[in-house]
Design a protein around this motif. Structure first.
Motif, short mmCIF file in Angstrom:
data_model
loop_
_atom_site.label_atom_id
_atom_site.label_comp_id
_atom_site.label_asym_id
_atom_site.label_seq_id
_atom_site.Cartn_x
_atom_site.Cartn_y
_atom_site.Cartn_z
N SER A 310 33.36 47.35 48.52
CA SER A 310 32.17 48.11 48.74
C SER A 310 32.10 49.06 47.41
N LEU A 313 31.29 46.92 44.24
CA LEU A 313 30.24 46.56 44.11
C LEU A 313 29.33 47.71 43.71
N GLN A 314 29.48 48.91 44.37
CA GLN A 314 28.67 50.15 43.98
C GLN A 314 28.88 50.65 42.73
N ARG A 316 29.56 48.70 40.23
CA ARG A 316 28.97 47.60 39.47
C ARG A 316 27.42 48.02 39.30
N GLU A 317 27.07 48.20 40.46
CA GLU A 317 25.21 49.04 40.52
C GLU A 317 25.23 49.88 39.31
N ARG A 318 26.38 50.84 39.29
CA ARG A 318 26.05 51.93 38.51
C ARG A 318 26.70 51.58 36.94
N GLN A 319 26.77 50.37 36.69
CA GLN A 319 27.03 49.88 35.23
C GLN A 319 28.71 50.08 35.17
N ILE A 354 29.99 58.14 45.16
CA ILE A 354 29.58 56.94 46.00
C ILE A 354 30.32 57.37 47.57
#
Lengths: 364, 364
Positions: A310, A313-314, A316-319, A354
């Motif tokens: 998790s 992935l989070q 990754r969402e934040r680059q 996060i």
């Protein structure tokens, strides 16, 4: 099903899957252990050589004579104790072919958790293997590497754990397998460990493997090398000269020699990476991560407050790209390459944010 | 005797022996089929990219996406019909591994006289082979390539003969072995031959292999590629990704793409090489050489007035290096790479002088 034109068993190969190399530069890329600092300007200056066009017109020196001499001088070895290849992956492939193909009764030994290319080479060349478990703390128990074997290979520091094996333990391995090659893959040795290269004179079975990818910020150049007694280097040369006579192009030979000679660059850069690693390790612990002790340019860390996948992935969402391994014993961890201080600050801030969000959602 | 640390049979390998690469620039070097003209300036300009240091810090694109797209566009193929490697030698090695390992009853077929790396790959991977004889004029008799086989490989034009096989004959080979890969090694195709690449859509068993070493004057860069239907490219990728994920460095990817896109450079240069070859062939005939018809950037020629080895040695004394093969059917010939017009004039003058001396000594 096998393609009718393929050699039998080609379909059964399970190729290595490298860490993602996304196009574009918007990401903070902490997933493939690249050095965050630009390579030596001396290496870049080698590109300005006015003789380069004429050098490129001709075949390169098949023996990479000057590059081998530069490496040898740096290590206090003779040139005939140096073998160079197109990245340490090619050096490793030739090592497996040259030394580890010994039949069903003699498996190659490497740690349960290690560089995931090793089992791929075993498949490529039909080499049986046995993988002793790591201890609970991810350290290597060298006593497990005794008995009939084709040889031993292990990274030191190990990847993706970052754990370092002291030289006495490497010597113990060399003594447990005196008639087989023990290959020490030192891709990460420059970040605090002590190289086994100093043992080469005393151990005819020791092969040390290095790369410029991490230590010298030249992952894009593809240059790896092996150090060992001349009879092992000769074995590798036999394989290389039966596979590709000219593996190192004329530019790589020049740039690599210039980069290796620039010892001041290496000293400065490694110190910066080590300082950042130690600071980030402490800050991750403060954020309730378990951090495995690392002598490499990455940290293996387990977030206690959130699942590792998790968090991956989070981020990754934040680059922010880190490495997640969906494998036994590793699936609760992330492997985080050491970037610049500002990249690591961005990572830490994102983790904080996060985990804050995650805490909020749990208490809601 | 085998070294105790080596894999069994490593000592029995007979590695490829490349043509000599003497240090220094005083020699006229006509021994390894390099292009005499400097590479495309567009390729050299790729080195000036200000992003290069940052690109080198990171791993290169493991799939060489842009380079494959450039090659595909040039050939009128799709990118998934292109495979690139670290020189065509690496592409050849992966071809042998991927398609030709089929057991004792199915030998690989290649001509009796051909690229001398083929038997080395067979040894490396334990591939049996059968080598049909060439005709008296060194041409390939395609009917000899029928029957149970692991596949067929041949250079077109063949090396070191220079003889070219017309496309109808290549099609005949493809039809004789419809269930096996027929690999056409087109290292020299740009010097007057017609590529088999246009047949790829119709023949699922056709693999075309190329190199930038000769045609693009980039022997020092190490870039080769294969063209074929996607299922063959996938087979090569499986092997490549089990051997070395990143075989093409970031500089080579950029320079190769720029060189291939510079079609004007290729057109001009090939025409100069072809014109020089035709002129030198006539002049050698006038000097009483038998000259094998060549579509490559070299000539295989037999001096009638003097022994080939003696001429080779005497040219060498005059700082002119050509290739002499001490092998059956070739030991009366020299292989002479096509250099610049002035280099070839120096060669012709030296031959004239040596033969004059030889004639004098006979009549004395």
């Amino acid at each position: 099903m096998n393609n009718p034109f393929w050699s039998p068993a080609l379909a059964e190969l399970e190729p290595y899957v490298p860490g993602e190399q996304p196009r574009g530069n918007r990401l903070i890329k902490l997933n493939t252990n690249e050095n965050p600092y630009p390579p030596s300007t001396r290496a870049m200056e080698a590109l300005a050589d006015p003789q380069l066009a004429d050098a490129l017109r001709r075949y390169p020196d098949p023996e990479s004579t000057e590059l081998c001499a530069t490496i040898a001088a740096q290590e206090g070895l003779a040139p005939e104790q140096v073998f160079v290849g197109n990245g340490s992956d090619e050096v490793l492939a030739h090592t497996f072919y040259s030394f580890f193909r010994r039949g069903a009764d003699e498996p190659l030994l490497y740690p349960e958790i290690t560089y995931s290319f090793y089992p791929v080479y075993c498949q490529l060349y039909g080499i049986p293997h046995r993988s002793p478990a790591l201890r609970e703390d991810f350290s290597i128990a060298v006593e497990d590497y005794a008995g009939p074997a084709a040889g031993v290979i292990l990274p030191n520091p190990n990847a993706p754990t970052g754990r370092y094996l002291a030289l006495e333990q490497i010597e113990r391995l060399l003594e447990l397998q005196p008639e087989r090659v023990v290959a020490v893959d030192e891709a990460y040795i420059e970040f605090g460990g002590e190289s086994a290269a100093g043992l080469i004179g005393r151990y005819p079975n020791l092969l040390v493997i290095r790369t410029l990818s991490k230590s010298h910020a030249l992952a894009g150049l593809r240059l790896g090398y092996a150090l060992g007694q001349p009879h092992l280097v000769e074995g590798l040369q036999r394989t290389k000269n039966s596979f590709n006579s000219y593996p190192i192009d004329s530019i790589a030979q020049r740039m690599a020699a210039a980069a290796i000679a620039d010892t001041a660059w290496l000293r400065d850069t490694r110190e910066r990476v080590i300082a950042t690693r130690e600071r980030v390790a402490r800050e991750l612990e403060a954020l309730d991560f378990e951090v495995v002790p690392s002598m490499a340019n990455f940290l293996l860390a387990r977030p206690r407050a959130i699942g590792a996948e998790s968090l991956y992935l989070q981020l990754r969402e934040r680059q922010i790209l880190v490495r997640y391994f969906n494998k036994p014993r590793l699936s609760d961890y992330l492997r985080i390459s050491i970037g610049t201080d500002s990249e690591m600050d961005a990572l830490l801030a994102a983790c904080r944010e996060i985990q804050g969000t995650a805490d909020n959602s749990q208490t809601r």
